[in-house]
Scaffold this active site. Structure first.
Site, PDB file in Angstrom:
ATOM      1  N   HIS A  89       0.848  -1.195   0.000  1.00  0.00           N
ATOM      2  CA  HIS A  89       0.000   0.000   0.000  1.00  0.00           C
ATOM      3  C   HIS A  89       0.882   1.242   0.000  1.00  0.00           C
ATOM      4  CE1 HIS A  89      -3.386  -2.535   2.088  1.00  0.00           C
ATOM      5  NE2 HIS A  89      -3.202  -2.847   0.815  1.00  0.00           N
ATOM      6  N   GLN A  90       1.796   1.328  -0.953  1.00  0.00           N
ATOM      7  CA  GLN A  90       2.745   2.431  -1.025  1.00  0.00           C
ATOM      8  C   GLN A  90       1.992   3.736  -1.266  1.00  0.00           C
ATOM      9  OE1 GLN A  90       2.619  -0.333  -2.940  1.00  0.00           O
ATOM     10  NE2 GLN A  90       4.624  -0.934  -3.651  1.00  0.00           N
TER      11      GLN A  90
END
Length: 529
Positions: free
Chosen positions: A465-466
């Site tokens: 979930h950058q």
């Protein structure tokens, strides 16, 4: 050729923006996609269960390598991003979770006017069509179909019942009034088909003569006239080309590539740019800072109830694949997770701080093939650890230097330990306990806080979930303002997960699509004056 709008990145937000801007036939829109085109239409992507084979696969996944994470036993995890049209939404686990209302109210409280939960709710409703929940919270005629897993396994029913026995309330709609509780996992799947924004927004728009998509077009930098963006330079088929934008250029390349492109263009931390020999167009210290992700630990159980792991043998995989291909039936039509719980570890907290997701198989698949295995992924909802992303060189084809910090927040380890104890409590509840043979991970021998901390630091993985690397705000570290305009330059916006000032409490694909919808609306509003 000069376009009105150039959209960089055909991911979850970029496909939305290109489709919405091109609804007006007077707008000439170019969408540049660095990855492969066409693969998003194949069963390897559209069949939900194929998600287990696209991650790690270099045909579908960029497989970004990171630096060692000092907070996580100095491991250097690989993070996954979609390499095909549709981006991460074309290879992810299809968990369609908005987060809590407090996530977006927090964005507004940080000075981002127009981003409170009540402000963004219309865009969540606009993007979906779903049989879930009430009309107050959900859309009925948007592009993205959202539904519950089908078929739902017996182990999933028993997990949900066990969670309620353990004191977690049942919540029929975690994307509704509250996200607290346990339920079937809302999934971006409809009628057995993955609902990426390539599938739902872009493909229907491609018949428009004013929209063009170029795949295999790797954007090297944004072009500037003074401090106004005028287009981009990109490489396609080994040749360097240029495209000009008369109105705006919109970066939608994601939490990794958007800050990299911005720095390659001369917009970023001044010393970083000078160190690699890039002329400074505008110094902006926050570019590449505030790198956020969710860290997850994975509890694994051997059970007597049927799970997907039992089906992960070649002849049964082929059978399920053919059943999906010709009938859209069977296990291949279900997403990665079948149930999810959001829990407050302290009842004084306003919102849940732990997410527990049920996967009815082992990961990696080989670990449980031919056996009945299930996993519970536990992660902290609001990690406070922050990493960095910077350039490794001025070469646009060189990967950026990503230094994660998954477990460095003050409360991260403590919260995840509480999440492990909650997950174990569910598995001890009467509804499921008789069917549990063994806890394979972390194992019953891991009991004390110190033992669990050691296991967490040695095994925790990125949820991929950058986000946050071009954050929205008003402080000195902010990269974009509340209209998603890059601060200090003109005619350039960013619209993807990189603009998130804090990470939402859950999987980030649904919020990223919302960002795309809201960005498109703001672009059109601003153009209209």
């Amino acid at each position: 050729m000069t376009w009105d709008y150039i959209v960089v990145g055909a991911g979850s937000a970029g496909c939305v923006i290109a489709a919405r801007l091109s609804e007006n036939p007077a707008h000439k829109v170019l969408l540049l996609n660095a990855g492969y085109g066409g693969l998003d239409r194949t069963p390897f992507v559209t069949a939900p269960a194929a998600a287990y084979y696209t991650s790690h696969n270099p045909v579908f996944d960029w497989n970004h390598r990171t630096e060692q994470d000092a907070s996580s036993a100095s491991r250097a995890p690989i993070i996954h991003n979609g390499k095909i049209t549709g981006g991460g939404g074309a290879i992810n686990g299809m968990m369609f979770i908005r987060g809590s209302a407090g996530d977006f109210d927090e964005w507004a409280e940080l000075g981002n006017e127009g981003w409170s939960y009540r402000d963004v709710l219309p865009f969540f409703r606009k993007m979906e069509h779903t049989p879930m929940g009430s009309d107050e919270f959900h859309g009925r005629d948007g592009p993205v179909g959202v539904d519950y897993p089908d078929p739902l396994l017996d182990v999933t029913h028993r997990f949900i019942e066990a969670a309620t026995e353990a004191g977690i309330p049942y919540n029929s709609d975690i994307n509704g009034a509250t996200n607290e509780g346990v339920t079937r996992t809302p999934s971006s799947i409809f009628n057995g088909v993955r609902q990426s924004t390539a599938q739902t927004y872009l493909h229907p728009a491609l018949k428009r003569r004013n929209l063009k998509i170029l795949s295999g077009a790797s954007v090297h930098r944004v072009l500037f006239d003074g401090k106004d963006a005028i287009g981009v330079e990109y490489r396609k088929s080994g040749k360097i080309r240029k495209a000009l934008a008369a109105k705006e250029t919109i970066l939608c390349a994601g939490g990794v590539k958007s800050p990299q492109i911005l720095m390659l263009s001369g917009v970023g931390p001044e010393q970083t740019l000078r160190d690699v020999g890039i002329p400074v167009v505008h110094p902006l210290e926050g570019v590449g800072q505030n790198y956020m992700d969710h860290a997850s630990v994975r509890l694994m159980y051997s059970v007597t109830l049927p799970t997907w792991s039992k089906e992960m043998v070649p002849h049964r995989q082929a059978m399920h694949g053919l059943n999906w291909l010709f009938r859209r039936k069977g296990l291949a039509r279900s997403g990665v997770s079948q149930a999810v719980a959001f829990v407050r570890t302290d009842k004084t907290l306003p919102y849940p701080d732990v997410q527990i997701s049920l996967l009815p198989l082992a990961v990696p698949v080989a670990a449980g093939r031919g056996k009945n295995m299930m996993m519970l992924w536990a992660n902290e909802c609001k990690p406070t650890g922050r990493g960095t992303l910077t350039l490794s060189s001025a070469d646009p084809e060189a990967p950026p230097k990503i230094t994660p910090s998954l477990l460095s927040g003050n409360q991260s380890i403590d919260t995840i330990i509480k999440g492990i104890r909650i997950a174990r409590g569910i598995m001890e509840a009467g509804a499921i306990r008789p069917y549990v043979l063994d806890e394979a991970l972390p194992g019953r021998e891991v009991q004390t806080d110190a033992e669990m901390e050691r296991w967490i630091r040695e095994t925790a993985l990125s949820m991929c979930h950058q986000s946050g690397t071009c954050k929205m705000g008003q402080d000195e570290a902010a990269v974009v303002d509340a209209r998603l305009r890059v601060r200090g330059v003109g005619r350039l916006r960013i619209a993807d997960a990189s603009i998130m000032p804090t990470i939402p409490s859950g999987n980030i694909n649904a919020p990223t699509i919302m960002i795309g919808e809201k960005a498109a609306a703001m672009i059109l509003e601003d153009a209209a004056g």
